[in-house]
Scaffold this motif. Structure first.
Motif, PDB file in Angstrom:
ATOM      1  N   TRP A 134       0.842  -1.195   0.000  1.00 24.78           N
ATOM      2  CA  TRP A 134       0.000   0.000   0.000  1.00 24.78           C
ATOM      3  C   TRP A 134       0.877   1.245   0.000  1.00 24.78           C
ATOM      4  CZ3 TRP A 134       0.639   3.334   4.111  1.00 24.78           C
ATOM      5  CH2 TRP A 134       1.255   2.800   5.236  1.00 24.78           C
ATOM      6  N   GLN A 135       0.285   2.320  -0.466  1.00 26.95           N
ATOM      7  CA  GLN A 135       0.982   3.605  -0.447  1.00 26.95           C
ATOM      8  C   GLN A 135      -0.064   4.691  -0.245  1.00 26.95           C
ATOM      9  OE1 GLN A 135       3.955   4.357  -3.408  1.00 26.95           O
ATOM     10  NE2 GLN A 135       3.608   6.558  -3.402  1.00 26.95           N
ATOM     11  N   GLU A 136       0.270   5.681   0.529  1.00 21.34           N
ATOM     12  CA  GLU A 136      -0.694   6.742   0.770  1.00 21.34           C
ATOM     13  C   GLU A 136       0.009   8.085   0.913  1.00 21.34           C
ATOM     14  OE1 GLU A 136      -4.723   7.157   3.427  1.00 21.34           O
ATOM     15  OE2 GLU A 136      -3.664   5.243   3.415  1.00 21.34           O
ATOM     16  N   GLU A 137      -0.737   9.149   0.578  1.00 23.78           N
ATOM     17  CA  GLU A 137      -0.167  10.494   0.688  1.00 23.78           C
ATOM     18  C   GLU A 137      -1.025  11.337   1.605  1.00 23.78           C
ATOM     19  OE1 GLU A 137       1.398  10.944  -3.896  1.00 23.78           O
ATOM     20  OE2 GLU A 137       0.615  12.695  -2.833  1.00 23.78           O
ATOM     21  N   PHE A 138      -0.398  12.179   2.368  1.00 20.57           N
ATOM     22  CA  PHE A 138      -1.138  13.102   3.233  1.00 20.57           C
ATOM     23  C   PHE A 138      -0.615  14.517   3.017  1.00 20.57           C
ATOM     24  CE2 PHE A 138      -0.844   9.028   5.435  1.00 20.57           C
ATOM     25  CZ  PHE A 138      -2.183   8.764   5.678  1.00 20.57           C
ATOM     26  N   PRO A 139      -1.516  15.506   3.043  1.00 24.51           N
ATOM     27  CA  PRO A 139      -1.015  16.883   3.002  1.00 24.51           C
ATOM     28  C   PRO A 139      -0.164  17.118   4.253  1.00 24.51           C
ATOM     29  CG  PRO A 139      -3.416  16.812   2.786  1.00 24.51           C
ATOM     30  CD  PRO A 139      -2.973  15.441   3.156  1.00 24.51           C
ATOM     31  N   TRP A 140       0.945  17.784   4.092  1.00 26.80           N
ATOM     32  CA  TRP A 140       1.892  17.985   5.175  1.00 26.80           C
ATOM     33  C   TRP A 140       1.233  18.668   6.375  1.00 26.80           C
ATOM     34  CZ3 TRP A 140       5.277  17.080   8.421  1.00 26.80           C
ATOM     35  CH2 TRP A 140       6.069  18.030   9.054  1.00 26.80           C
ATOM     36  N   ALA A 141       0.351  19.627   6.107  1.00 22.22           N
ATOM     37  CA  ALA A 141      -0.267  20.370   7.199  1.00 22.22           C
ATOM     38  C   ALA A 141      -1.075  19.452   8.129  1.00 22.22           C
ATOM     39  CB  ALA A 141      -1.171  21.463   6.643  1.00 22.22           C
ATOM     40  N   GLU A 142      -1.554  18.329   7.583  1.00 21.32           N
ATOM     41  CA  GLU A 142      -2.384  17.420   8.382  1.00 21.32           C
ATOM     42  C   GLU A 142      -1.580  16.604   9.371  1.00 21.32           C
ATOM     43  OE1 GLU A 142      -4.935  14.558   6.421  1.00 21.32           O
ATOM     44  OE2 GLU A 142      -5.913  16.210   5.360  1.00 21.32           O
ATOM     45  N   VAL A 143      -0.334  16.352   9.047  1.00 20.50           N
ATOM     46  CA  VAL A 143       0.468  15.487   9.912  1.00 20.50           C
ATOM     47  C   VAL A 143       1.592  16.265  10.602  1.00 20.50           C
ATOM     48  CG1 VAL A 143      -0.009  13.315   8.748  1.00 20.50           C
ATOM     49  CG2 VAL A 143       1.814  14.769   7.898  1.00 20.50           C
ATOM     50  N   ARG A 144       1.456  17.575  10.571  1.00 24.86           N
ATOM     51  CA  ARG A 144       2.444  18.396  11.261  1.00 24.86           C
ATOM     52  C   ARG A 144       2.077  18.452  12.738  1.00 24.86           C
ATOM     53  NH1 ARG A 144       3.362  24.129   8.705  1.00 24.86           N
ATOM     54  NH2 ARG A 144       1.313  24.480   9.557  1.00 24.86           N
ATOM     55  N   ASP A 145       3.097  18.501  13.581  1.00 21.49           N
ATOM     56  CA  ASP A 145       2.866  18.556  15.025  1.00 21.49           C
ATOM     57  C   ASP A 145       2.012  19.769  15.375  1.00 21.49           C
ATOM     58  OD1 ASP A 145       3.184  19.086  17.823  1.00 21.49           O
ATOM     59  OD2 ASP A 145       4.874  17.704  17.792  1.00 21.49           O
ATOM     60  N   PRO A 146       0.988  19.570  16.227  1.00 15.53           N
ATOM     61  CA  PRO A 146       0.173  20.720  16.636  1.00 15.53           C
ATOM     62  C   PRO A 146       1.027  21.804  17.298  1.00 15.53           C
ATOM     63  CG  PRO A 146      -0.736  18.667  17.519  1.00 15.53           C
ATOM     64  CD  PRO A 146       0.524  18.312  16.814  1.00 15.53           C
ATOM     65  N   ALA A 147       2.148  21.386  17.892  1.00 16.22           N
ATOM     66  CA  ALA A 147       3.044  22.365  18.517  1.00 16.22           C
ATOM     67  C   ALA A 147       3.528  23.364  17.473  1.00 16.22           C
ATOM     68  CB  ALA A 147       4.243  21.669  19.149  1.00 16.22           C
ATOM     69  N   CYS A 148       3.668  22.891  16.243  1.00 17.91           N
ATOM     70  CA  CYS A 148       4.244  23.727  15.198  1.00 17.91           C
ATOM     71  C   CYS A 148       3.177  24.495  14.416  1.00 17.91           C
ATOM     72  CB  CYS A 148       5.043  22.853  14.239  1.00 17.91           C
ATOM     73  SG  CYS A 148       6.284  21.870  15.077  1.00 17.91           S
ATOM     74  N   GLN A 149       1.942  24.035  14.491  1.00 23.60           N
ATOM     75  CA  GLN A 149       0.886  24.664  13.697  1.00 23.60           C
ATOM     76  C   GLN A 149       0.763  26.144  14.005  1.00 23.60           C
ATOM     77  OE1 GLN A 149      -1.415  22.590  11.795  1.00 23.60           O
ATOM     78  NE2 GLN A 149      -0.940  20.572  12.536  1.00 23.60           N
ATOM     79  N   GLY A 150       0.909  26.465  15.278  1.00 26.92           N
ATOM     80  CA  GLY A 150       0.731  27.867  15.638  1.00 26.92           C
ATOM     81  C   GLY A 150       2.038  28.521  16.019  1.00 26.92           C
ATOM     82  N   CYS A 151       3.147  28.051  15.466  1.00 20.98           N
ATOM     83  CA  CYS A 151       4.448  28.578  15.888  1.00 20.98           C
ATOM     84  C   CYS A 151       4.587  30.032  15.484  1.00 20.98           C
ATOM     85  CB  CYS A 151       5.580  27.764  15.278  1.00 20.98           C
ATOM     86  SG  CYS A 151       7.204  28.431  15.626  1.00 20.98           S
ATOM     87  N   ARG A 152       4.533  30.891  16.457  1.00 23.92           N
ATOM     88  CA  ARG A 152       4.753  32.300  16.190  1.00 23.92           C
ATOM     89  C   ARG A 152       5.842  32.793  17.123  1.00 23.92           C
ATOM     90  NH1 ARG A 152       0.765  35.543  13.815  1.00 23.92           N
ATOM     91  NH2 ARG A 152       0.540  34.744  11.721  1.00 23.92           N
ATOM     92  N   LEU A 153       6.663  31.838  17.546  1.00 24.32           N
ATOM     93  CA  LEU A 153       7.660  32.196  18.540  1.00 24.32           C
ATOM     94  C   LEU A 153       8.730  33.073  17.925  1.00 24.32           C
ATOM     95  CD1 LEU A 153       7.978  28.823  20.337  1.00 24.32           C
ATOM     96  CD2 LEU A 153       7.080  30.930  21.259  1.00 24.32           C
ATOM     97  N   PRO A 154       9.184  34.045  18.658  1.00 28.53           N
ATOM     98  CA  PRO A 154      10.255  34.869  18.118  1.00 28.53           C
ATOM     99  C   PRO A 154      11.516  34.029  17.963  1.00 28.53           C
ATOM    100  CG  PRO A 154       9.870  35.359  20.443  1.00 28.53           C
ATOM    101  CD  PRO A 154       8.794  34.417  20.011  1.00 28.53           C
ATOM    102  N   ASP A 155      12.195  34.276  16.891  1.00 22.29           N
ATOM    103  CA  ASP A 155      13.448  33.615  16.639  1.00 22.29           C
ATOM    104  C   ASP A 155      14.523  34.453  17.325  1.00 22.29           C
ATOM    105  OD1 ASP A 155      15.774  32.766  15.484  1.00 22.29           O
ATOM    106  OD2 ASP A 155      14.747  32.155  13.650  1.00 22.29           O
ATOM    107  N   PRO A 156      15.294  33.868  18.234  1.00 22.09           N
ATOM    108  CA  PRO A 156      16.237  34.713  18.972  1.00 22.09           C
ATOM    109  C   PRO A 156      17.370  35.257  18.105  1.00 22.09           C
ATOM    110  CG  PRO A 156      16.536  32.428  19.573  1.00 22.09           C
ATOM    111  CD  PRO A 156      15.336  32.474  18.680  1.00 22.09           C
ATOM    112  N   GLY A 157      17.583  34.636  16.940  1.00 18.90           N
ATOM    113  CA  GLY A 157      18.609  35.163  16.046  1.00 18.90           C
ATOM    114  C   GLY A 157      20.005  35.182  16.648  1.00 18.90           C
ATOM    115  N   ILE A 158      20.406  34.080  17.246  1.00 16.47           N
ATOM    116  CA  ILE A 158      21.739  34.055  17.847  1.00 16.47           C
ATOM    117  C   ILE A 158      22.645  33.122  17.049  1.00 16.47           C
ATOM    118  CG2 ILE A 158      20.994  34.595  20.179  1.00 16.47           C
ATOM    119  CD1 ILE A 158      21.322  31.495  20.678  1.00 16.47           C
ATOM    120  N   TYR A 159      22.355  33.014  15.754  1.00 14.75           N
ATOM    121  CA  TYR A 159      23.070  32.045  14.954  1.00 14.75           C
ATOM    122  C   TYR A 159      24.455  32.532  14.555  1.00 14.75           C
ATOM    123  CZ  TYR A 159      18.294  30.499  14.593  1.00 14.75           C
ATOM    124  OH  TYR A 159      17.029  30.108  14.885  1.00 14.75           O
TER     125      TYR A 159
END
Lengths: 312, 148
Positions: free
Chosen positions: A137-162
């Motif tokens: 069997w093979q199946e496809e899912f839209p990425w947004a459906e299987v993305r972690d809920p933690a990431c769905q609303g990620c609006r965290l500031p990026d500290p930019g310390i790279y």
């Protein structure tokens, strides 16, 4: 991106700029990765980077013996790094953060619930679709459906310390605190019931604590024998106490990477506890975790004008 | 012990700071002020020394309510212990709200050594509030709901 990362890591190791590159390599099962400790330029060939890299690597920083390390860092790692520097767990000049853009991590739980009992033999991300295949069997899912809920609303500031800054990545849409808004409608009875069910499911394996980049006390209160703050029984009240105290210990420090919920073997997700404390810290005390390495700790500091309307 | 029992009385654990609230409780006693006898006092060095786990542990071991009381801001024997505590308690309140533990189960107050009357009033309020809520039980450990 992966080729670029491998080349950069190999160069850093060959030049001796760092003694260790901390990243991910393929795991033994499909869609799984495992942390890679690259110490020789040749090891860098094994580095990978994609949405299946779901461990937060910053948790290792405090225990490394190497003088200088390079950390493959998404914004989640970078925020945890800021907190670790803030708490003097590692010196800032010992870490080179190789910044990478992030579009969210995979939720194995969301994927498993869509696959029922079928076993995945192969999986890959193709554009905005996740393709998985098994025996016949093979199946496809839209990425947004299987993305972690933690990431769905990620609006965290990026500290930019790279040290090496990432190309800008489009931040996922959504409001991180929306989950709390929805919860604010729940009655106390409903909340107690929810928490009780989570505590009954919890097997006290402390995987959440182990996976957390900031749960890194030398001796956790759960392991302390004198005084024994948690009993040796399987009573759900022990799990309740554990999760409540863990939330208090992470108040003002949790960077909301979601590693705890992803690590849980029985699907307990109590991230709303941490989120509620984060919001309280932001609204009441103007504190934002994972942004400023010079910030005062939320718990353990004060302002004379802190509100005290709840005190008799 | 159940809510239906007409004779049920709540058990309250009160963590009182040595320098202010404990002396305030003492003054209430010396002044012969009446207040409900439901409270079990635990003397602590400072309200800032009250680890949230003490509060949770009290609820687990059979307390129906918890009161933490310390010096007024500015009066702390250790200068700022109560100010640190204030933040910690604000966060703890928010956390308990998330898991549905009623707000009045865990209360905080500032009572100075000169406020015997206020101490009696605070105890009366806390006992009244917890009595209205009924037995706690939610966090309590099965078979161990017995602090004396």
């Amino acid at each position: 991106m992966t080729a670029n990362l491998r080349e950069t890591a190999a160069r850093l190791l060959a030049e001796g700029t760092v003694q260790l590159v901390l990243g991910w390599e393929r795991g033994t099962s499909p869609l799984r990765t495992t942390p890679l400790f690259a110490r020789a330029p040749g090891d860098a060939e094994r580095l990978v980077y994609d949405p299946t890299c779901d461990h937060n690597l910053s948790g290792y920083l405090g225990r490394l013996k190497e003088g200088r390390v390079a950390l493959v860092a998404r914004p989640c790692e970078a925020r945890a790094l800021v907190e670790q520097v803030r708490e003097n767990r590692i010196a800032r000049d010992r870490v080179l953060a190789i910044g990478l853009p992030c579009s969210g991590m995979i939720s194995r739980r969301a994927l498993a619930s869509r696959l029922a009992d079928r076993v995945i033999r192969e999986g890959r991300l193709a554009g905005d679709r996740l393709v998985v295949a098994g025996d016949g069997w093979q199946e496809e899912f839209p990425w947004a459906e299987v993305r972690d809920p933690a990431c769905q609303g990620c609006r965290l500031p990026d500290p930019g310390i790279y040290w090496l800054a990432p190309e800008a990545s489009a931040p996922p849409e959504g409001d991180r605190f929306a989950r709390l808004e929805a919860r604010s409608l729940l009655s106390p009875e409903r909340r107690r019931e929810e928490f009780r069910q989570a505590a009954e499911r919890c097997i006290s394996c402390y995987a959440c604590r182990q996976a957390c980049p900031l749960c890194d006390c030398a001796e956790c209160f759960t392991d302390r024998a004198a005084p024994a703050l948690l009993g040796p029984t399987a009573d759900p009240s022990e799990a309740m106490l554990f999760h409540l105290v863990r939330a208090m210990h992470l108040a003002g420090r949790c960077v909301d990477c979601g590693a705890c919920a992803r690590a849980c073997p029985v699907g307990v997700d109590l991230r709303h506890l941490h989120l509620a404390l984060e919001r309280e810290g932001a609204e009441r005390f103007d504190h934002r975790p994972g942004v400023d390495p010079a910030a005062r700790p939320l718990v353990g500091s004060f302002r004379p004008e802190d509100r005290e309307e709840f005190i008799l | 012990m159940n809510a239906a029992s007409a004779t049920w009385e709540p058990k309250i654990v009160a963590f009182l700071c040595h320098w202010c609230s404990y002396a305030g409780a003492d003054l209430a006693g010396i002044s012969r002020l009446q207040y409900p006898p439901n409270v079990r006092v635990v003397r602590v060095p400072c309200s800032g020394a009250v680890n949230p786990i003490y509060i949770l542990k009290a609820l687990q071991r059979g307390a129906d309510g918890v009161l933490v009381s310390g010096c007024h801001p500015g009066d702390c024997h250790y200068l700022a212990g109560n100010l640190v505590a204030r933040r910690k308690f604000a966060l703890l309140k928010r956390l308990l709200e998330q898991v549905g533990i009623e707000e009045q189960r865990v209360q905080f107050s500032w009572v100075s050594a000169a406020e015997g009357q206020k101490f009696a009033d605070v105890i009366r309020k806390v006992v009244g509030d917890v009595k209205a809520l009924g037995p706690a039980g939610f966090l309590s450990k099965a078979g161990r709901a017995s602090c004396p």
